[in-house]
Scaffold this active site. Structure first.
Site, mmCIF file in Angstrom:
data_model
loop_
_atom_site.group_PDB
_atom_site.id
_atom_site.type_symbol
_atom_site.label_atom_id
_atom_site.label_comp_id
_atom_site.label_asym_id
_atom_site.label_seq_id
_atom_site.Cartn_x
_atom_site.Cartn_y
_atom_site.Cartn_z
ATOM 1 N N TRP A 12 -9.621 8.041 -7.153
ATOM 2 C CA TRP A 12 -10.836 8.332 -7.907
ATOM 3 C C TRP A 12 -10.727 7.859 -9.349
ATOM 4 O O TRP A 12 -11.673 7.282 -9.900
ATOM 5 C CB TRP A 12 -11.160 9.828 -7.838
ATOM 6 N N TRP B 66 -16.462 11.775 -12.044
ATOM 7 C CA TRP B 66 -15.594 11.467 -10.907
ATOM 8 C C TRP B 66 -14.957 12.704 -10.300
ATOM 9 O O TRP B 66 -14.637 12.731 -9.106
ATOM 10 C CB TRP B 66 -14.508 10.475 -11.324
ATOM 11 N N GLU C 221 0.827 -1.211 0.000
ATOM 12 C CA GLU C 221 0.000 0.000 0.000
ATOM 13 C C GLU C 221 0.862 1.263 0.000
ATOM 14 O O GLU C 221 0.507 2.272 -0.619
ATOM 15 C CB GLU C 221 -0.951 -0.001 1.198
ATOM 16 N N TRP D 204 1.735 1.757 -3.545
ATOM 17 C CA TRP D 204 0.631 2.347 -4.310
ATOM 18 C C TRP D 204 0.621 3.865 -4.121
ATOM 19 O O TRP D 204 0.418 4.623 -5.074
ATOM 20 C CB TRP D 204 -0.708 1.767 -3.850
ATOM 21 N N ASN E 10 -10.595 3.044 3.811
ATOM 22 C CA ASN E 10 -10.164 2.946 2.415
ATOM 23 C C ASN E 10 -11.068 2.064 1.571
ATOM 24 O O ASN E 10 -11.360 2.386 0.410
ATOM 25 C CB ASN E 10 -8.723 2.428 2.345
ATOM 26 N N TRP F 239 -21.224 11.859 -18.806
ATOM 27 C CA TRP F 239 -21.572 11.982 -17.397
ATOM 28 C C TRP F 239 -22.943 12.642 -17.245
ATOM 29 O O TRP F 239 -23.301 13.551 -17.998
ATOM 30 C CB TRP F 239 -20.518 12.795 -16.654
#
Length: 472
Positions: free
Chosen positions: A387, A364, A279, A282, A346, A311
């Site tokens: 996102w 988003w 993590e 990431w 998370n 959208w």
């Protein structure tokens, strides 16, 4: 010669490359440049700005013990930074300025302008590295490009970290203070009201608080991290993200603590420790992408073809999502947690982000901005990366046809409804099955809304919207 440390999101004494270099060069003064107008432009959360301010108070005391006064300059936005920094350096006979690099586009432009202004008056300008384990731009593919896929990126990072471990940087030794005092710090900055006591209690300020939290996690919950990190009712995560985002804790300190708990192993040994290190990588991945692709700082998708997604413009649905009134219990509980604590688990960040971008088919970027406006750990690289992953617009993002079913996620990761009962007290009386998706009668009795969208139909709508995009 007087030396200046320009503090940014590196509010710590230890493992601070810019501070260590400044201390070696001469008598050090620390400076924090506040820019409330810029923060508002970036949509930063009041809870986050308050967290910065509280950590600055703690850091000011720590710096004072080392003979380093902390000065405060306030500008409206970064356009005023070059003149303000130049004036400060002239008034305090500063010969060198040291800072740790930041990678968002506005901050990079600010630094370039400040460097030019300072160099014009003969002040040396040095940027250091301290916000990530490996400097952005140094982890590249065989073609010399930034990785856009996580797995080979992480493999390269591990190889580098095995051969060149990240060394700790000690705090500076005490110095003779310069002939000016530290500045008092305000209670708040204009336009950023302090959060409630519950938020402040959850996120105590200071390097010692961060170190204690890291040590407690490394000595305990890290071993169960792989198995418990997805369950929002369990204390299975480190809750260190605000400290990493503000630089109260360095990524190197986090990695060394994990390695110590895992006998030096990066990807074997304790499954929990190895997963947590993954993590951390990431987090690094998103920082490296932000540095390599300035368009990510400009609200653009990583996959250009997804700019054509049709959208929906639905203010009512967006507001219901923001306020935790969608009629989908796990989504609403998560959004209420965010409003109350300035933080969200998370797993639930992924669930709520995918619900907005896929089930509601709302851009988003609307969700990204809402998260940033609430999160105490708001970080452009991590927030944007998360996102875009959920919305299937980013680098190495989830395939567009993968759409989380929030009811399935709820039943899997909160099977007894413990988290739901905490944040949806109106549903607390329901049994462990009904609470995940109450019947119309149960909703009416509890004053809880019907779902604002049909999950199955909205999934098909999202698949059609993404499936009809032009090829990249």
């Amino acid at each position: 010669m007087n030396t200046l440390l320009w503090l940014r999101t590196d509010l710590r004494m230890h493992d601070n490359a810019a501070l260590a270099a400044a201390a070696e060069a001469g008598a050090v003064t620390a400076l924090f440049l506040a820019a409330p107008g810029q923060w508002r432009l970036h949509g930063d959360a009041p809870a986050k700005v308050d967290f910065w301010l509280r950590n600055l108070r703690e850091l000011s005391r720590d710096l004072a013990q080392a003979g380093i006064p902390l000065k405060l300059l306030t500008v409206h936005d970064w356009s005023e930074a070059p003149a303000a920094m130049t004036r400060f350096c002239q008034e305090h006979a500063i010969g060198q300025v040291h800072a740790n690099a930041e990678w968002a586009v506005n901050e990079r432009r600010r630094d370039a302008a400040v460097a030019a202004s300072l160099q014009a008056i003969g002040v040396d300008w040095t940027l250091h590295h301290g916000a990530s384990l490996l400097r952005p731009g140094t982890v590249l593919t065989g073609k010399g490009e930034c990785y856009r896929v996580y797995t080979p990126y992480a493999r390269t990072c591990r190889e580098r970290l095995r051969t060149a471990p990240i060394r700790a940087i000690p705090a500076p030794r005490a110095q003779t203070p310069p002939p000016w005092a530290a500045d008092p710090l305000p209670a708040t900055f204009d336009g950023f009201d302090a959060p409630g006591d519950a938020v402040r209690a959850l996120w105590p300020a200071g390097e010692s608080a961060a170190s204690d939290r890291l040590a407690a996690f490394a000595d305990g919950a890290i071993d169960a991290y792989k198995d418990e990190r997805d369950f929002p009712s369990l204390p299975g995560t480190s809750c260190l993200s605000p400290y990493l985002a503000a630089g109260v804790l360095s990524p190197g300190q986090a990695l060394r603590a994990a390695l110590a708990a895992n006998h030096g192993e990066l990807d074997s040994g304790s499954a929990g420790a190895a997963t947590w290190i993954n993590e951390l990588l990431w987090r690094e991945f998103y920082q490296h992408l932000l540095a390599a692709y300035p368009s990510l700082s400009m609200h653009r998708p990583m996959k250009p073809e997804t700019a054509a997604v049709p959208w929906r413009d639905s203010p009512a649905d967006l507001l219901a999502w923001q306020q935790g009134k969608t009629g989908i219990p796990i989504v609403d509980a998560a959004m209420r947690q965010l409003l109350a604590l300035g933080w969200m688990h998370n797993r639930l960040r992924m669930v709520t982000a995918m619900f907005l971008s896929k089930n509601l088919l709302i851009d988003w970027r609307r969700g990204e901005a809402w998260f940033m406006a609430q999160l105490v750990d708001g970080d452009l690289a991590a927030n944007n990366g998360g996102w875009q992953w959920s919305a299937s617009t980013g680098a190495d993002a989830v395939p567009y046809f993968r759409v989380f079913n929030p009811l399935s996620q709820s039943r899997k990761f909160d099977p007894r409804g413990v988290f739901l009962r905490e944040w949806l007290p109106e549903l607390a009386h329901l049994d462990d099955q009904a609470i995940h998706d109450p019947s119309p009668m149960e909703r009416a009795a509890a004053g809880y809304p019907l779902p604002i969208v049909d999950l199955a139909q909205s999934r098909l709508r999202a698949l059609e919207a993404f499936g009809n995009l032009p090829a990249a």
